[in-house]
Write a protein that holds these residues in place. Structure first.
Motif, PDB file in Angstrom:
ATOM      1  N   VAL A  62       0.829  -1.202   0.000  1.00 27.25           N
ATOM      2  CA  VAL A  62       0.000   0.000   0.000  1.00 27.25           C
ATOM      3  C   VAL A  62       0.869   1.260   0.000  1.00 27.25           C
ATOM      4  CG1 VAL A  62      -1.678   1.320   1.336  1.00 27.25           C
ATOM      5  CG2 VAL A  62      -1.943  -1.146   1.099  1.00 27.25           C
ATOM      6  N   ASN A  63       1.893   1.285   0.853  1.00 28.34           N
ATOM      7  CA  ASN A  63       2.702   2.493   1.011  1.00 28.34           C
ATOM      8  C   ASN A  63       3.945   2.511   0.145  1.00 28.34           C
ATOM      9  OD1 ASN A  63       1.048   3.739   3.044  1.00 28.34           O
ATOM     10  ND2 ASN A  63       1.773   2.174   4.453  1.00 28.34           N
ATOM     11  N   GLY A  64       4.211   1.432  -0.588  1.00 29.79           N
ATOM     12  CA  GLY A  64       5.326   1.428  -1.524  1.00 29.79           C
ATOM     13  C   GLY A  64       6.654   1.034  -0.902  1.00 29.79           C
ATOM     14  N   THR A  65       7.574   0.645  -1.762  1.00 31.43           N
ATOM     15  CA  THR A  65       8.954   0.329  -1.389  1.00 31.43           C
ATOM     16  C   THR A  65       9.850   1.349  -2.076  1.00 31.43           C
ATOM     17  OG1 THR A  65       8.377  -2.020  -1.281  1.00 31.43           O
ATOM     18  CG2 THR A  65      10.721  -1.461  -1.385  1.00 31.43           C
ATOM     19  N   PHE A  66      10.769   1.971  -1.326  1.00 33.24           N
ATOM     20  CA  PHE A  66      11.561   3.081  -1.850  1.00 33.24           C
ATOM     21  C   PHE A  66      13.039   2.714  -1.821  1.00 33.24           C
ATOM     22  CE2 PHE A  66       7.604   4.909  -0.628  1.00 33.24           C
ATOM     23  CZ  PHE A  66       7.368   5.936  -1.520  1.00 33.24           C
ATOM     24  N   LEU A  67      13.682   2.836  -2.970  1.00 31.84           N
ATOM     25  CA  LEU A  67      15.115   2.614  -3.106  1.00 31.84           C
ATOM     26  C   LEU A  67      15.782   3.961  -3.388  1.00 31.84           C
ATOM     27  CD1 LEU A  67      17.408   0.524  -3.209  1.00 31.84           C
ATOM     28  CD2 LEU A  67      17.008   0.337  -5.668  1.00 31.84           C
ATOM     29  N   ASP A  68      16.579   4.427  -2.410  1.00 33.18           N
ATOM     30  CA  ASP A  68      17.215   5.754  -2.517  1.00 33.18           C
ATOM     31  C   ASP A  68      16.174   6.822  -2.831  1.00 33.18           C
ATOM     32  OD1 ASP A  68      19.663   4.686  -1.932  1.00 33.18           O
ATOM     33  OD2 ASP A  68      20.260   4.442  -4.022  1.00 33.18           O
ATOM     34  N   ASN A  69      15.061   6.767  -2.062  1.00 37.93           N
ATOM     35  CA  ASN A  69      13.978   7.758  -2.131  1.00 37.93           C
ATOM     36  C   ASN A  69      13.192   7.726  -3.430  1.00 37.93           C
ATOM     37  OD1 ASN A  69      14.503   8.813   0.465  1.00 37.93           O
ATOM     38  ND2 ASN A  69      16.121  10.125  -0.360  1.00 37.93           N
ATOM     39  N   GLN A  70      13.363   6.685  -4.251  1.00 37.91           N
ATOM     40  CA  GLN A  70      12.579   6.519  -5.469  1.00 37.91           C
ATOM     41  C   GLN A  70      11.658   5.310  -5.303  1.00 37.91           C
ATOM     42  OE1 GLN A  70      12.565   8.583  -8.165  1.00 37.91           O
ATOM     43  NE2 GLN A  70      13.977   9.911  -7.030  1.00 37.91           N
ATOM     44  N   ARG A  71      10.353   5.524  -5.498  1.00 40.34           N
ATOM     45  CA  ARG A  71       9.414   4.417  -5.347  1.00 40.34           C
ATOM     46  C   ARG A  71       9.618   3.398  -6.465  1.00 40.34           C
ATOM     47  NH1 ARG A  71       3.165   4.757  -3.438  1.00 40.34           N
ATOM     48  NH2 ARG A  71       2.616   2.569  -3.725  1.00 40.34           N
ATOM     49  N   LEU A  72       9.628   2.131  -6.095  1.00 44.79           N
ATOM     50  CA  LEU A  72       9.874   1.062  -7.065  1.00 44.79           C
ATOM     51  C   LEU A  72       8.599   0.752  -7.842  1.00 44.79           C
ATOM     52  CD1 LEU A  72      12.087  -1.523  -5.119  1.00 44.79           C
ATOM     53  CD2 LEU A  72      12.797   0.181  -6.780  1.00 44.79           C
ATOM     54  N   ASP A  73       8.663   0.946  -9.150  1.00 46.53           N
ATOM     55  CA  ASP A  73       7.584   0.506 -10.027  1.00 46.53           C
ATOM     56  C   ASP A  73       7.919  -0.822 -10.680  1.00 46.53           C
ATOM     57  OD1 ASP A  73       6.301   2.856  -9.419  1.00 46.53           O
ATOM     58  OD2 ASP A  73       7.055   3.913 -11.174  1.00 46.53           O
ATOM     59  N   GLU A  74       9.195  -1.100 -10.829  1.00 47.56           N
ATOM     60  CA  GLU A  74       9.680  -2.330 -11.449  1.00 47.56           C
ATOM     61  C   GLU A  74      10.797  -2.898 -10.571  1.00 47.56           C
ATOM     62  OE1 GLU A  74       8.384  -3.715 -14.035  1.00 47.56           O
ATOM     63  OE2 GLU A  74       7.080  -2.102 -14.751  1.00 47.56           O
ATOM     64  N   PRO A  75      11.140  -4.177 -10.733  1.00 48.64           N
ATOM     65  CA  PRO A  75      12.250  -4.748  -9.962  1.00 48.64           C
ATOM     66  C   PRO A  75      13.540  -3.964 -10.194  1.00 48.64           C
ATOM     67  CG  PRO A  75      10.987  -6.491 -11.031  1.00 48.64           C
ATOM     68  CD  PRO A  75      10.459  -5.200 -11.574  1.00 48.64           C
ATOM     69  N   ALA A  76      14.358  -3.823  -9.135  1.00 52.38           N
ATOM     70  CA  ALA A  76      15.609  -3.076  -9.221  1.00 52.38           C
ATOM     71  C   ALA A  76      16.677  -3.802  -8.415  1.00 52.38           C
ATOM     72  CB  ALA A  76      15.434  -1.645  -8.711  1.00 52.38           C
ATOM     73  N   GLU A  77      17.945  -3.557  -8.798  1.00 53.05           N
ATOM     74  CA  GLU A  77      19.063  -4.196  -8.105  1.00 53.05           C
ATOM     75  C   GLU A  77      19.403  -3.417  -6.838  1.00 53.05           C
ATOM     76  OE1 GLU A  77      23.669  -5.730  -8.867  1.00 53.05           O
ATOM     77  OE2 GLU A  77      22.536  -4.742 -10.474  1.00 53.05           O
ATOM     78  N   LEU A  78      19.651  -4.172  -5.752  1.00 50.69           N
ATOM     79  CA  LEU A  78      20.047  -3.587  -4.473  1.00 50.69           C
ATOM     80  C   LEU A  78      21.552  -3.805  -4.304  1.00 50.69           C
ATOM     81  CD1 LEU A  78      19.216  -2.305  -1.752  1.00 50.69           C
ATOM     82  CD2 LEU A  78      18.858  -4.624  -0.893  1.00 50.69           C
TER      83      LEU A  78
END
Length: 579
Positions: A62-78
């Motif tokens: 509901v509240n989203g997952t944020f990688l370096d303050n950018q909300r993830l719309d697609e899978p991303a590498e950590l």
């Protein structure tokens, strides 16, 4: 070796090793990493290890997952150095060596090393443990074996008598059930000797010599027989269906009456289950209520929408089909003027669709029969391809990449027409890539080479779609997807009989499955159409494939005149479906 370091809002941190498998993260107890906070979804996100790389995927939170303050719309590498936010928790990749070095460099300080735990911290810790036990008890069907006993029960009662304000309704029910179990056990211990004496007396009476019975009288026997025949024999009634207990999280401006109507229960019952006064003001947003539901709808969906132009509240109400008072309650900090670029929150309660009552005027297209698919989806070409025609029933994202075989274009037109006629969904349906005019490689796809594959964006809730999304290829987020319309589209594709596979991430298949149930789908129909809940390797037209979150990938079978067409994919350099 890399580990996942989790830091909470109080600065407390702990680490967890990372391997080659998947690590599920969420509020639910079944996750690998449990983050107990209201801002964390039940199944929030997942980190997957792949040959030394770690890919993070949002799971429709509901509240989203944020990688370096950018909300993830697609899978991303950590990577090391990235900051991943899940609710209020900070997640980072750290190496074991770096962790050891930091600890060795820490300066020694004088004074006591250990800090004593305050009584308030001890009570909070005990209350958290009791809350976790109550959830385990509820998830296990309220099994008596999980109730509190002895000193644990007495300590729980002391905490509640002390006036713990953080005690949930479920915890109160858990402790009360434990107390009732003690009293039932005591009564059994008291009644056991009495029952033993009564049983012994019955045995003695049965063994005591009895006088011979009197001679039977024929008339009396006849009267007894008639009386016995007149006595109705009770018929065992069917057991009542078991109640379904669920948790409902209150959204802004939601009343008890609205919640009760949502689950088809009485307001008084809802108030009693949660120890609320039905005449008091509505519970605060975020409050979790326990409901003995007679009907289980899909969860309400919260979307964040950036205004593309100036709006007033009435225009916004018409766009989303939500009343003005509700919209104002969802966005209490906004004034009367809503300027372009303003970010608003909207809660939408999705409803099942009924069959369209009026007959639509469906455009008819003559599909010539000489367009043929040649070879495999990921190693093929297209002979004399047909471009997907323009139509009011759908939107073409990139017409120059929408060439297909005769069989594919005809089957797709039929499925879209059936979907529009069967479902009262009036939103836009976006059709995306099929193949180039002559087929062949179409980066970044691995398939889409032989005119038999198409990407279709998931249908969205009312008001979500913007034309500007097409140019940016901004696909729908899971929170924006209309799951009822998605099932209607999948059903139309499957019933056409020409579809080999529909690729969609397994975790999202549950939402389609639940929507299909509410729209009257049978168990046989669902088993043939969807893998969930039988596992991602089970049979089903809708099959799991990573990355298919905002769109479905539909693969059609070879047509009857595609003599050089080959089913299946070339495996050498492709994943499980060649996308």
């Amino acid at each position: 070796m890399l580990r996942l370091r989790i830091t909470d809002t109080h600065g407390r941190a702990w680490t967890r090793p990372l391997g080659s498998g998947a690590l599920s993260i969420g509020r639910g107890d079944h996750n690998d990493v449990v983050l107990p906070h209201d801002a964390v979804s039940h199944e929030h996100c997942r980190i997957e290890g792949d040959d030394g790389r770690f890919i993070v995927k949002d799971r429709g939170s509901v509240n989203g997952t944020f990688l370096d303050n950018q909300r993830l719309d697609e899978p991303a590498e950590l990577r090391e150095g990235n900051r991943l936010y899940v609710g209020p928790f900070l997640l980072e990749l750290v190496s074991v060596a770096a962790t050891v070095q930091r600890r060795m460099r820490a300066p020694l300080r004088g004074g006591p090393v250990l800090r004593t735990t305050t009584p308030a911290e001890l009570r909070a810790r005990e209350l958290s443990r009791l809350t976790r036990w109550s959830l385990e008890w509820d998830h296990a069907g309220r099994a008596p074996r999980l109730l509190l006993r002895g000193a644990a029960r007495r300590r729980a009662e002391e905490l509640l008598r002390a006036g713990s304000t953080d005690a949930t309704p479920l915890l109160l029910t858990f402790v009360a059930a434990s107390r009732r179990r003690v009293w039932r056990t005591r009564w059994r211990l008291l009644l056991l000797p009495l029952l033993s004496l009564a049983a012994a007396g019955m045995i003695a009476w049965r063994l005591w010599p009895q006088p011979p019975p009197a001679a039977p009288v024929e008339e009396v026997e006849s009267e007894i027989a008639v009386a016995a025949a007149a006595v109705p024999v009770p018929v065992a009634s069917a057991p009542a269906p078991a109640a379904v207990f669920i948790e409902h999280r209150v959204i802004p401006a939601e009343t008890l009456a609205e919640i009760a109507a949502r689950y088809d229960v009485a307001v008084e019952s809802l108030a009693r289950w949660n120890q609320l006064n039905p005449d008091a003001p509505p519970p605060a947003a975020g409050t979790v209520l326990r409901v003995e539901a007679r009907r289980t709808p899909l969860p309400q969906q919260q979307i964040s929408y950036e205004l593309e132009r100036d709006y007033d509240w009435r225009g916004l109400s018409e766009r989303f089909g939500v009343s003005v008072p509700k919209l104002r309650a969802y966005n209490p900090t906004l004034g009367l003027e809503l300027r372009a670029g303003t970010l608003i929150d909207v809660w939408i309660d999705p409803k099942p669709y009924e069959r369209r009552r009026t007959t639509l005027q469906i455009p008819r297209f003559e599909v010539r029969p000489d367009a043929h698919s040649v070879g495999r989806p990921n190693d093929g070409r297209l002979a004399q391809g047909i471009q997907m025609p323009e139509s009011p029933l759908y939107v073409r994202r990139a017409p120059n990449l929408m060439w297909g075989s005769s069989a594919t274009v005809q089957a797709l037109l039929n499925a879209v027409a059936k979907f529009r006629q069967d479902v009262e969904f009036d939103g836009e349906l976006v059709l995306a890539d099929i193949s180039k005019r002559g087929g062949g490689k179409l980066p970044p796809h691995k398939s889409h080479q032989a005119g038999r594959d198409i990407d279709i964006w998931m249908p969205t809730l009312r008001g979500v779609y913007k034309k500007s999304y097409l140019g940016r290829e901004r696909r729908p987020l899971p929170s924006e997807i209309d799951w009822f319309a998605t099932w209607g589209l999948i059903r139309a594709l499957v019933e056409g009989g020409n579809v080999a596979h529909i690729f969609l991430e397994y975790d999202l298949q549950e939402k389609v499955y639940r929507a299909a149930q509410l729209m009257g789908a049978t168990e046989e129909e669902l088993a043939a159409a969807i893998q969930w809940p039988r596992g991602r390797f089970a049979s089903g037209v809708v099959a799991h494939s990573d990355g298919h979150i905002g769109h479905i990938h539909v693969r059609f079978r070879c047509g009857p005149h595609d003599t050089d067409c080959v089913e299946g994919i070339r495996r050498e350099d492709a994943d499980e479906h060649g996308d």
